[in-house]
Design a protein around this motif. Sequence first.
Motif, PDB file in Angstrom:
ATOM      1  N   LYS A   2       0.827  -1.197   0.000  1.00 53.52           N
ATOM      2  CA  LYS A   2       0.000   0.000   0.000  1.00 53.52           C
ATOM      3  C   LYS A   2       0.866   1.254   0.000  1.00 53.52           C
ATOM      4  CE  LYS A   2      -2.285  -0.775   3.717  1.00 53.52           C
ATOM      5  NZ  LYS A   2      -3.215  -0.749   4.841  1.00 53.52           N
ATOM      6  N   VAL A   3       0.321   2.308  -0.645  1.00 53.09           N
ATOM      7  CA  VAL A   3       0.961   3.620  -0.670  1.00 53.09           C
ATOM      8  C   VAL A   3      -0.102   4.663  -0.403  1.00 53.09           C
ATOM      9  CG1 VAL A   3       2.182   5.331  -2.067  1.00 53.09           C
ATOM     10  CG2 VAL A   3       2.684   2.903  -2.375  1.00 53.09           C
ATOM     11  N   LYS A   4       0.212   5.614   0.494  1.00 52.40           N
ATOM     12  CA  LYS A   4      -0.680   6.744   0.744  1.00 52.40           C
ATOM     13  C   LYS A   4       0.014   8.014   0.274  1.00 52.40           C
ATOM     14  CE  LYS A   4      -2.708   7.398   4.601  1.00 52.40           C
ATOM     15  NZ  LYS A   4      -3.014   7.565   6.033  1.00 52.40           N
ATOM     16  N   ILE A   5      -0.790   8.959  -0.231  1.00 53.01           N
ATOM     17  CA  ILE A   5      -0.268  10.238  -0.700  1.00 53.01           C
ATOM     18  C   ILE A   5      -1.197  11.329  -0.194  1.00 53.01           C
ATOM     19  CG2 ILE A   5       0.262  11.638  -2.730  1.00 53.01           C
ATOM     20  CD1 ILE A   5       0.748   9.067  -4.283  1.00 53.01           C
ATOM     21  N   LEU A  13       2.734  15.747  -7.683  1.00 48.73           N
ATOM     22  CA  LEU A  13       3.162  14.608  -8.499  1.00 48.73           C
ATOM     23  C   LEU A  13       2.470  14.626  -9.867  1.00 48.73           C
ATOM     24  CD1 LEU A  13       3.200  11.776  -5.813  1.00 48.73           C
ATOM     25  CD2 LEU A  13       5.184  12.870  -6.859  1.00 48.73           C
ATOM     26  N   LYS A  14       1.175  14.920  -9.877  1.00 53.30           N
ATOM     27  CA  LYS A  14       0.443  14.976 -11.146  1.00 53.30           C
ATOM     28  C   LYS A  14       1.001  16.074 -12.044  1.00 53.30           C
ATOM     29  CE  LYS A  14      -3.799  12.812  -9.529  1.00 53.30           C
ATOM     30  NZ  LYS A  14      -5.195  12.967  -9.144  1.00 53.30           N
ATOM     31  N   LYS A  15       1.367  17.212 -11.459  1.00 55.79           N
ATOM     32  CA  LYS A  15       1.945  18.300 -12.243  1.00 55.79           C
ATOM     33  C   LYS A  15       3.295  17.874 -12.827  1.00 55.79           C
ATOM     34  CE  LYS A  15       2.848  23.214 -12.173  1.00 55.79           C
ATOM     35  NZ  LYS A  15       2.763  24.463 -11.440  1.00 55.79           N
ATOM     36  N   MET A  16       4.122  17.187 -12.029  1.00 54.54           N
ATOM     37  CA  MET A  16       5.422  16.715 -12.515  1.00 54.54           C
ATOM     38  C   MET A  16       5.267  15.694 -13.639  1.00 54.54           C
ATOM     39  SD  MET A  16       7.950  16.374  -9.270  1.00 54.54           S
ATOM     40  CE  MET A  16       6.916  16.367  -7.828  1.00 54.54           C
ATOM     41  N   MET A  17       4.191  14.899 -13.578  1.00 50.48           N
ATOM     42  CA  MET A  17       3.959  13.878 -14.609  1.00 50.48           C
ATOM     43  C   MET A  17       3.645  14.506 -15.967  1.00 50.48           C
ATOM     44  SD  MET A  17       4.570  10.956 -13.311  1.00 50.48           S
ATOM     45  CE  MET A  17       3.908   9.827 -14.517  1.00 50.48           C
ATOM     46  N   GLU A  18       3.271  15.784 -15.985  1.00 57.73           N
ATOM     47  CA  GLU A  18       2.981  16.477 -17.239  1.00 57.73           C
ATOM     48  C   GLU A  18       4.249  16.883 -17.973  1.00 57.73           C
ATOM     49  OE1 GLU A  18       0.568  19.770 -16.040  1.00 57.73           O
ATOM     50  OE2 GLU A  18      -1.106  18.484 -15.416  1.00 57.73           O
ATOM     51  N   GLY A  19       5.387  16.879 -17.298  1.00 61.50           N
ATOM     52  CA  GLY A  19       6.651  17.293 -17.901  1.00 61.50           C
ATOM     53  C   GLY A  19       7.168  16.279 -18.910  1.00 61.50           C
ATOM     54  N   PRO A  48       9.364   0.526 -14.233  1.00 59.90           N
ATOM     55  CA  PRO A  48       9.418  -0.696 -13.434  1.00 59.90           C
ATOM     56  C   PRO A  48      10.241  -1.797 -14.097  1.00 59.90           C
ATOM     57  CG  PRO A  48       7.209  -0.346 -14.331  1.00 59.90           C
ATOM     58  CD  PRO A  48       8.033   0.832 -14.730  1.00 59.90           C
ATOM     59  N   THR A  49      10.833  -2.659 -13.261  1.00 58.58           N
ATOM     60  CA  THR A  49      11.573  -3.830 -13.721  1.00 58.58           C
ATOM     61  C   THR A  49      10.872  -5.080 -13.200  1.00 58.58           C
ATOM     62  OG1 THR A  49      13.000  -4.047 -11.780  1.00 58.58           O
ATOM     63  CG2 THR A  49      13.713  -2.486 -13.486  1.00 58.58           C
ATOM     64  N   GLU A  50      11.447  -6.227 -13.477  1.00 59.26           N
ATOM     65  CA  GLU A  50      10.862  -7.491 -13.003  1.00 59.26           C
ATOM     66  C   GLU A  50      10.958  -7.629 -11.489  1.00 59.26           C
ATOM     67  OE1 GLU A  50      15.141  -8.140 -14.031  1.00 59.26           O
ATOM     68  OE2 GLU A  50      13.442  -7.345 -15.163  1.00 59.26           O
ATOM     69  N   ASN A  51      11.773  -6.800 -10.839  1.00 62.96           N
ATOM     70  CA  ASN A  51      11.918  -6.848  -9.379  1.00 62.96           C
ATOM     71  C   ASN A  51      10.959  -5.898  -8.669  1.00 62.96           C
ATOM     72  OD1 ASN A  51      14.093  -8.681  -9.559  1.00 62.96           O
ATOM     73  ND2 ASN A  51      15.481  -6.994  -9.975  1.00 62.96           N
ATOM     74  N   ASP A  52      10.042  -5.285  -9.418  1.00 65.97           N
ATOM     75  CA  ASP A  52       9.160  -4.261  -8.872  1.00 65.97           C
ATOM     76  C   ASP A  52       7.702  -4.660  -8.950  1.00 65.97           C
ATOM     77  OD1 ASP A  52      11.338  -2.474  -8.503  1.00 65.97           O
ATOM     78  OD2 ASP A  52      11.211  -1.893 -10.605  1.00 65.97           O
ATOM     79  N   VAL A  53       6.903  -3.912  -8.217  1.00 67.30           N
ATOM     80  CA  VAL A  53       5.452  -4.000  -8.306  1.00 67.30           C
ATOM     81  C   VAL A  53       4.949  -2.560  -8.453  1.00 67.30           C
ATOM     82  CG1 VAL A  53       5.141  -3.970  -5.789  1.00 67.30           C
ATOM     83  CG2 VAL A  53       3.363  -4.916  -7.242  1.00 67.30           C
ATOM     84  N   VAL A  54       3.932  -2.360  -9.287  1.00 70.27           N
ATOM     85  CA  VAL A  54       3.326  -1.038  -9.441  1.00 70.27           C
ATOM     86  C   VAL A  54       2.051  -1.035  -8.605  1.00 70.27           C
ATOM     87  CG1 VAL A  54       2.297   0.611 -11.047  1.00 70.27           C
ATOM     88  CG2 VAL A  54       4.312  -0.724 -11.734  1.00 70.27           C
ATOM     89  N   VAL A  55       1.997  -0.104  -7.659  1.00 69.21           N
ATOM     90  CA  VAL A  55       0.895  -0.030  -6.707  1.00 69.21           C
ATOM     91  C   VAL A  55       0.111   1.255  -6.957  1.00 69.21           C
ATOM     92  CG1 VAL A  55       0.319   0.113  -4.248  1.00 69.21           C
ATOM     93  CG2 VAL A  55       2.232  -1.310  -4.998  1.00 69.21           C
ATOM     94  N   GLN A  56      -1.209   1.140  -7.016  1.00 76.65           N
ATOM     95  CA  GLN A  56      -2.031   2.332  -7.146  1.00 76.65           C
ATOM     96  C   GLN A  56      -2.254   2.924  -5.757  1.00 76.65           C
ATOM     97  OE1 GLN A  56      -6.315   2.348  -8.414  1.00 76.65           O
ATOM     98  NE2 GLN A  56      -5.442   3.441 -10.158  1.00 76.65           N
ATOM     99  N   SER A  57      -1.910   4.191  -5.602  1.00 73.47           N
ATOM    100  CA  SER A  57      -2.057   4.855  -4.300  1.00 73.47           C
ATOM    101  C   SER A  57      -3.516   5.183  -4.025  1.00 73.47           C
ATOM    102  CB  SER A  57      -1.236   6.146  -4.284  1.00 73.47           C
ATOM    103  OG  SER A  57      -1.887   7.132  -5.075  1.00 73.47           O
ATOM    104  N   ASP A  58      -3.760   5.686  -2.821  1.00 73.38           N
ATOM    105  CA  ASP A  58      -5.104   6.100  -2.445  1.00 73.38           C
ATOM    106  C   ASP A  58      -5.570   7.317  -3.243  1.00 73.38           C
ATOM    107  OD1 ASP A  58      -3.202   7.709  -1.134  1.00 73.38           O
ATOM    108  OD2 ASP A  58      -4.544   8.116   0.544  1.00 73.38           O
ATOM    109  N   LYS A  59      -4.661   7.981  -3.979  1.00 71.70           N
ATOM    110  CA  LYS A  59      -5.014   9.129  -4.821  1.00 71.70           C
ATOM    111  C   LYS A  59      -4.945   8.762  -6.301  1.00 71.70           C
ATOM    112  CE  LYS A  59      -5.403  12.233  -1.471  1.00 71.70           C
ATOM    113  NZ  LYS A  59      -5.558  11.376  -0.290  1.00 71.70           N
ATOM    114  N   ILE A  61      -2.623   7.393  -8.113  1.00 70.22           N
ATOM    115  CA  ILE A  61      -1.342   7.607  -8.773  1.00 70.22           C
ATOM    116  C   ILE A  61      -0.552   6.313  -8.629  1.00 70.22           C
ATOM    117  CG2 ILE A  61       0.835   8.889  -8.726  1.00 70.22           C
ATOM    118  CD1 ILE A  61      -0.765  11.271  -7.590  1.00 70.22           C
ATOM    119  N   ASP A  62      -0.056   5.786  -9.745  1.00 73.16           N
ATOM    120  CA  ASP A  62       0.728   4.553  -9.714  1.00 73.16           C
ATOM    121  C   ASP A  62       2.143   4.843  -9.223  1.00 73.16           C
ATOM    122  OD1 ASP A  62      -1.371   3.003 -10.636  1.00 73.16           O
ATOM    123  OD2 ASP A  62      -0.764   3.160 -12.735  1.00 73.16           O
TER     124      ASP A  62
END
Length: 100
Positions: A2-5, A13-19, A48-59, A61-62
């Motif tokens: 789990k991830v909280k933001i 973070l969303k603004k940075m993702m627009e860059g 991400p690599t094979e050693n990672d997991v992508v988690v959707q945060s409570d907001k 954002i992956d």
Amino acid sequence: MKVKINRNAAKALKKMMEGEEAQGKLFRVYVTNIHGDHAHYDLMLDTPTENDVVVQSDKDIDIILEKDNEYLDGVWIQYFQVPKEEWLIMNPSKGVHHHH
């Protein structure tokens, strides 16, 4: 895992993702150092690599996390503008935090 933001961090973070440098990438939270019962964290754009997991945060954002890293499960990403502008990444279940 789990991830909280917090709301301010989600906006930043969303603004940075627009860059242009964020194209095709996600944010990764990673451990920079472990001291006894707590860890220090940082944040970067990555893919991400094979050693990672992508988690959707409570907001909705992956976030990329390293698989099976107990210090990353439950991490909380915060951004504050008062009294000064700063990032705060911590895991409430694993002790103290790291300013980014």
